[in-house]
Design a protein around this motif. Structure first.
Motif, PDB file in Angstrom:
ATOM      1  N   THR A   1       0.655   9.593  -5.207  1.00 34.62           N
ATOM      2  CA  THR A   1       0.729  10.983  -4.763  1.00 34.62           C
ATOM      3  C   THR A   1       1.844  11.729  -5.492  1.00 34.62           C
ATOM      4  OG1 THR A   1      -0.009  10.271  -2.592  1.00 34.62           O
ATOM      5  CG2 THR A   1       0.971  12.446  -2.746  1.00 34.62           C
ATOM      6  N   PHE A   2       3.039  11.138  -5.515  1.00 32.79           N
ATOM      7  CA  PHE A   2       4.177  11.797  -6.166  1.00 32.79           C
ATOM      8  C   PHE A   2       3.885  12.048  -7.633  1.00 32.79           C
ATOM      9  CE2 PHE A   2       8.092  10.896  -3.349  1.00 32.79           C
ATOM     10  CZ  PHE A   2       7.415  11.453  -2.299  1.00 32.79           C
ATOM     11  N   PHE A   3       3.326  11.035  -8.274  1.00 27.28           N
ATOM     12  CA  PHE A   3       3.036  11.141  -9.693  1.00 27.28           C
ATOM     13  C   PHE A   3       2.066  12.289  -9.948  1.00 27.28           C
ATOM     14  CE2 PHE A   3       0.764   9.618 -13.534  1.00 27.28           C
ATOM     15  CZ  PHE A   3       1.858   9.602 -14.373  1.00 27.28           C
TER      16      PHE A   3
ATOM     17  N   GLY B   1       1.177  16.152   1.391  1.00 24.70           N
ATOM     18  CA  GLY B   1       0.315  15.649   2.462  1.00 24.70           C
ATOM     19  C   GLY B   1      -1.156  15.730   2.100  1.00 24.70           C
ATOM     20  N   THR B   2      -1.567  16.905   1.610  1.00 23.11           N
ATOM     21  CA  THR B   2      -2.966  17.105   1.240  1.00 23.11           C
ATOM     22  C   THR B   2      -3.383  16.139   0.140  1.00 23.11           C
ATOM     23  OG1 THR B   2      -2.268  19.395   1.377  1.00 23.11           O
ATOM     24  CG2 THR B   2      -4.576  18.995   0.913  1.00 23.11           C
ATOM     25  N   THR B   3      -2.499  15.950  -0.838  1.00 22.41           N
ATOM     26  CA  THR B   3      -2.819  15.058  -1.949  1.00 22.41           C
ATOM     27  C   THR B   3      -2.995  13.623  -1.463  1.00 22.41           C
ATOM     28  OG1 THR B   3      -1.429  16.478  -3.281  1.00 22.41           O
ATOM     29  CG2 THR B   3      -2.099  14.410  -4.265  1.00 22.41           C
ATOM     30  N   MET B   4      -2.119  13.246  -0.514  1.00 20.90           N
ATOM     31  CA  MET B   4      -2.231  11.906   0.044  1.00 20.90           C
ATOM     32  C   MET B   4      -3.570  11.732   0.742  1.00 20.90           C
ATOM     33  SD  MET B   4       1.086  10.449   1.907  1.00 20.90           S
ATOM     34  CE  MET B   4       2.353  10.494   0.681  1.00 20.90           C
ATOM     35  N   ILE B   5      -3.980  12.744   1.495  1.00 16.45           N
ATOM     36  CA  ILE B   5      -5.289  12.696   2.163  1.00 16.45           C
ATOM     37  C   ILE B   5      -6.381  12.537   1.108  1.00 16.45           C
ATOM     38  CG2 ILE B   5      -6.961  14.032   3.502  1.00 16.45           C
ATOM     39  CD1 ILE B   5      -4.719  15.229   5.060  1.00 16.45           C
ATOM     40  N   GLY B   6      -6.251  13.286   0.012  1.00 16.31           N
ATOM     41  CA  GLY B   6      -7.254  13.223  -1.050  1.00 16.31           C
ATOM     42  C   GLY B   6      -7.340  11.846  -1.680  1.00 16.31           C
ATOM     43  N   ILE B   7      -6.187  11.285  -2.053  1.00 18.83           N
ATOM     44  CA  ILE B   7      -6.198   9.984  -2.735  1.00 18.83           C
ATOM     45  C   ILE B   7      -6.726   8.881  -1.822  1.00 18.83           C
ATOM     46  CG2 ILE B   7      -4.705   8.155  -3.653  1.00 18.83           C
ATOM     47  CD1 ILE B   7      -3.103  10.209  -5.062  1.00 18.83           C
ATOM     48  N   SER B   8      -6.233   8.863  -0.562  1.00 24.48           N
ATOM     49  CA  SER B   8      -6.714   7.784   0.304  1.00 24.48           C
ATOM     50  C   SER B   8      -8.177   8.004   0.673  1.00 24.48           C
ATOM     51  CB  SER B   8      -5.832   7.646   1.552  1.00 24.48           C
ATOM     52  OG  SER B   8      -5.740   8.865   2.221  1.00 24.48           O
TER      53      SER B   8
ATOM     54  N   GLY C   1       0.825  -1.213   0.000  1.00 24.93           N
ATOM     55  CA  GLY C   1       0.000   0.000   0.000  1.00 24.93           C
ATOM     56  C   GLY C   1       0.855   1.257   0.000  1.00 24.93           C
ATOM     57  N   ALA C   2       2.017   1.196   0.680  1.00 25.96           N
ATOM     58  CA  ALA C   2       2.923   2.343   0.704  1.00 25.96           C
ATOM     59  C   ALA C   2       3.309   2.718  -0.716  1.00 25.96           C
ATOM     60  CB  ALA C   2       4.162   2.013   1.524  1.00 25.96           C
ATOM     61  N   LYS C   3       3.592   1.694  -1.500  1.00 26.83           N
ATOM     62  CA  LYS C   3       3.994   1.939  -2.881  1.00 26.83           C
ATOM     63  C   LYS C   3       2.863   2.639  -3.640  1.00 26.83           C
ATOM     64  CE  LYS C   3       6.735  -0.277  -6.317  1.00 26.83           C
ATOM     65  NZ  LYS C   3       7.494  -1.468  -6.586  1.00 26.83           N
ATOM     66  N   THR C   4       1.659   2.069  -3.542  1.00 29.69           N
ATOM     67  CA  THR C   4       0.523   2.648  -4.250  1.00 29.69           C
ATOM     68  C   THR C   4       0.297   4.091  -3.827  1.00 29.69           C
ATOM     69  OG1 THR C   4      -0.439   0.460  -3.940  1.00 29.69           O
ATOM     70  CG2 THR C   4      -1.820   2.129  -4.965  1.00 29.69           C
ATOM     71  N   THR C   5       0.154   4.292  -2.496  1.00 28.30           N
ATOM     72  CA  THR C   5      -0.216   5.612  -2.010  1.00 28.30           C
ATOM     73  C   THR C   5       0.879   6.638  -2.312  1.00 28.30           C
ATOM     74  OG1 THR C   5      -1.377   4.500  -0.230  1.00 28.30           O
ATOM     75  CG2 THR C   5      -1.075   6.860  -0.006  1.00 28.30           C
TER      76      THR C   5
ATOM     77  N   ALA D   1     -14.584  11.853  -9.920  1.00 30.78           N
ATOM     78  CA  ALA D   1     -14.175  10.460  -9.742  1.00 30.78           C
ATOM     79  C   ALA D   1     -15.384   9.543  -9.806  1.00 30.78           C
ATOM     80  CB  ALA D   1     -13.453  10.284  -8.403  1.00 30.78           C
ATOM     81  N   GLY D   2     -16.500   9.996  -9.235  1.00 26.33           N
ATOM     82  CA  GLY D   2     -17.721   9.207  -9.263  1.00 26.33           C
ATOM     83  C   GLY D   2     -18.220   9.000 -10.681  1.00 26.33           C
ATOM     84  N   ILE D   3     -18.177  10.064 -11.460  1.00 27.38           N
ATOM     85  CA  ILE D   3     -18.652   9.966 -12.837  1.00 27.38           C
ATOM     86  C   ILE D   3     -17.713   9.102 -13.674  1.00 27.38           C
ATOM     87  CG2 ILE D   3     -19.063  11.296 -14.936  1.00 27.38           C
ATOM     88  CD1 ILE D   3     -19.783  13.604 -12.882  1.00 27.38           C
ATOM     89  N   LEU D   4     -16.404   9.262 -13.439  1.00 24.99           N
ATOM     90  CA  LEU D   4     -15.448   8.463 -14.205  1.00 24.99           C
ATOM     91  C   LEU D   4     -15.483   7.004 -13.777  1.00 24.99           C
ATOM     92  CD1 LEU D   4     -12.372  10.857 -14.344  1.00 24.99           C
ATOM     93  CD2 LEU D   4     -13.985  10.335 -16.152  1.00 24.99           C
ATOM     94  N   GLY D   5     -16.172   6.725 -12.674  1.00 24.99           N
ATOM     95  CA  GLY D   5     -16.396   5.330 -12.297  1.00 24.99           C
ATOM     96  C   GLY D   5     -15.261   4.703 -11.520  1.00 24.99           C
ATOM     97  N   GLY D   6     -14.577   5.483 -10.685  1.00 28.56           N
ATOM     98  CA  GLY D   6     -13.562   4.917  -9.809  1.00 28.56           C
ATOM     99  C   GLY D   6     -12.276   4.555 -10.525  1.00 28.56           C
ATOM    100  N   GLY D   7     -11.410   3.848  -9.827  1.00 27.24           N
ATOM    101  CA  GLY D   7     -10.100   3.525 -10.386  1.00 27.24           C
ATOM    102  C   GLY D   7      -9.094   4.584  -9.982  1.00 27.24           C
ATOM    103  N   LEU D   8      -7.832   4.171  -9.836  1.00 31.18           N
ATOM    104  CA  LEU D   8      -6.792   5.095  -9.403  1.00 31.18           C
ATOM    105  C   LEU D   8      -6.615   6.239 -10.403  1.00 31.18           C
ATOM    106  CD1 LEU D   8      -4.665   5.767  -7.347  1.00 31.18           C
ATOM    107  CD2 LEU D   8      -3.090   4.251  -8.502  1.00 31.18           C
TER     108      LEU D   8
END
Lengths: 270, 308
Positions: free
Chosen positions: A78-80, A201-208, A70-74, A127-134
């Motif tokens: 975020t960095f990307f 930090g904020t982006t990480m909060i957003g993604i998770s 999960g560390a890798k994903t999150t 994100a809801g309209i696009l139907g989820g996914g990273l």
């Protein structure tokens, strides 16, 4: 002087911890003791032990390995996202600031529009309209994110646009692209880069957060937000499946926020 | 002043029109077919003819601008269209949800301010004291916590370990405590940090030094001058946080099953109920932009030097 040293120490300390976290993320596949996707009916919701450091989840998967993956994903998502927004925003902002004109007007209006609406509301809807996914979650957050970099890059470009060295370069017959790359970019890079650092930090909060809602990374992919969301249903029986990813999330966000803060402060002193 | 407010209001209306167009366009290009989703959720066997007839009935086949125009005119009359899910009008659903969300949001906003204003000011006045250090650490950590994590952790400790609160927040006042706290903790932390910075900046201004030299009492300077000069900024800080509050309430309402507009929109996203999602974005956008306009006007009234 003493305070200077103190700030520097804070900065170095948080940078070291951040680098360790990044290294853990990079080598998560080598560090993980078990396959994070391997389900095992005999090992459902086992409490933490020497074999399974963080216990196992509802499907008998190793929570420790899943936290590592999960560390890798999150962290990388975020960095990307921050990097892409940073690049797009900086280029757009520099061009707008340097050339001005209609393109500047349109782009800045667009940025105003994006800034005029609450980021998370836009992100959830998109994100809801696009139907989820990273990918969907990253697009949803990126739509509003690049604008803050664009504004910052633009205002810094405007402030140095009339500087003698730029005029000199113009008189020497250099083209716009050359001046932007060689003279403007190095001079505006620092503030925009620091702003990017504080956004991690904020982006990480957003993604998770989006993943937690089921609008980002989807199961069975290991990601902290979605792991917490999944394990929440049986928190009474196996609290470790929630608490360890939660701790990982908190530590990571705190470290990157602290790094951003220390960097800001360090720069303000100089 | 009146003219400037008029300009801002016109700008705001244009902004909302563009927003409505963008929202609508997004739904238009979205993947997934609402007609198919609806039919399959009703258990109807989806054949080509049935699907086509359903699309026709739901008005999905008409041109983009015709649909947008109808939707837009409807909204001007307070009609947000018909839900794809159950054929009921969307407006009352949104309205009911919004009322519940406002209760939750106002509660947590109030709680955040009650904590952060005194703590922020005291922290700034007693800079580098023990209190300041603790407040800074707590607000820093609080600011780094995602909403969903706070609520899951609060749920774990209070509902399961201590068995003090109901897990689901439907109705009772007691059930509102945890969702309110979950929203308030990060917000109060952010406010505390910003208010501390703002007041600390004011305390370093020359006029404060001047007043001190004149022998004016410290608490008098603080209440009459510093606070007065900071209040505009504090207002802006709060107005800007409304957006975060809106996003956060979607998460919190979903977790605690509070029947607000955020839970409604999450349910609608699952069901691809586009009219509800569009209504949600438009309402949230309008409230946010409106509040920021009001905060600008108030700022201007408090401090006439503020530029527009």
């Amino acid at each position: 002087m003493k305070e200077q040293k103190h700030i520097k120490r804070r900065f170095i300390l948080s940078a070291v911890v951040a680098v360790i976290l990044i290294l853990i993320a990079i080598f998560s596949h080598q560090l993980a003791p078990h396959d994070p996707y391997q389900t095992n009916a005999a090992l459902i919701r086992k409490a933490p032990s020497m074999e399974y450091l963080f216990g196992t989840d509802n499907l008998g998967r190793c929570v420790f390995s899943r936290v590592l993956y999960g560390a890798k994903t999150t962290i990388f998502a975020t960095f990307f996202l921050v990097a892409i927004s940073f690049v797009i925003g900086t280029i757009a902002g520099m061009i707008c600031g340097y050339y001005g004109g209609i393109a500047d007007n349109i782009l800045m209006r667009l940025a105003d529009l994006m800034l005029a609406f609450p980021q998370m509301v836009v992100a959830i809807a998109v994100a809801g309209i696009l139907g989820g996914g990273l990918m969907g979650a990253m697009i949803a957050l990126g739509i509003t994110m690049w604008t803050s970099f664009a504004r910052l890059a633009r205002s810094h470009t405007l402030s140095i646009k009339k500087a003698p060295y730029i005029t000199a370069s113009k008189l020497a017959g250099k083209g716009g692209a050359y001046i932007l790359c060689v003279h403007v970019l190095p001079n505006i890079l620092e503030p925009v880069l620091i702003s990017a650092l504080t956004q991690i930090g904020t982006t990480m909060i957003g993604i998770s957060g989006l993943s937690f809602l089921g609008l980002g990374v989807v199961a069975p992919e290991a990601e902290w937000g979605s792991m917490i969301s999944e394990a929440r249903a049986y928190i009474q029986i196996a609290p470790w499946a929630v608490l360890y990813p939660a701790a990982a999330t908190i530590i990571t966000i705190v470290v990157f926020n602290y790094l951003g803060d220390a960097m800001m402060e360090y720069r303000n002193r100089h | 002043m009146k003219k400037q407010i008029a300009i801002r209001v016109i700008e705001l209306i244009l902004l909302l029109i563009v927003l409505s167009l963008l929202t609508f366009a997004l739904m238009y290009i979205a993947p997934g077919d609402p007609a198919e989703k609806r039919l399959s959720s009703q258990g109807v066997a989806v054949t080509r003819e049935v699907l086509q007839a359903e699309r026709e009935r739901m008005g999905l086949l008409r041109p983009f601008f015709v649909r947008y125009g109808e939707w837009f005119v409807g909204i001007l009359h307070g009609d947000f269209g018909i839900s794809f899910k159950d054929d009921l009008p969307v407006a009352p659903k949104l309205w009911n949800g919004l009322q519940n969300t406002i209760v939750l949001a106002m509660g947590s906003l109030l709680l955040s301010l009650l904590v952060s204003v005194p703590v922020g000011i005291f922290s700034a006045v007693k800079r580098n004291s023990m209190f300041d250090h603790i407040a800074r650490i707590l607000s820093f950590v609080g600011n780094s916590l995602p909403n969903f994590l706070i609520s899951v952790l609060l749920m774990y400790f209070f509902c399961i370990q201590l068995d003090a609160f109901p897990i689901i927040a439907t109705g009772s006042l007691q059930g509102l405590i945890l969702p309110t706290l979950s929203l308030a903790i990060p917000m109060a932390s952010r406010f505390t940090r910003q208010i501390r910075t703002e007041v600390a900046t004011q305390m370093d201004e020359d006029y404060v030094v001047g007043l001190r030299l004149k022998g004016v009492k410290e608490h008098y300077i603080l209440l009459r001058n510093v606070f007065h000069n900071s209040i505009g900024h504090i207002f802006t800080i709060v107005a800007l946080q409304i957006g975060t509050l809106m996003g956060g309430s979607v998460v919190i309402e979903t977790i605690f099953r509070w029947p607000g507009i955020g839970k409604l929109v999450m349910d609608s996203i699952t069901a691809r109920d586009y009219p509800v999602i569009m209504g949600f974005v438009l309402i949230m956008g309008t409230i946010y932009v409106g509040i920021n306009l009001i905060s600008d006007i108030v700022n201007r009234i408090i401090d006439p030097r503020v530029e527009w």
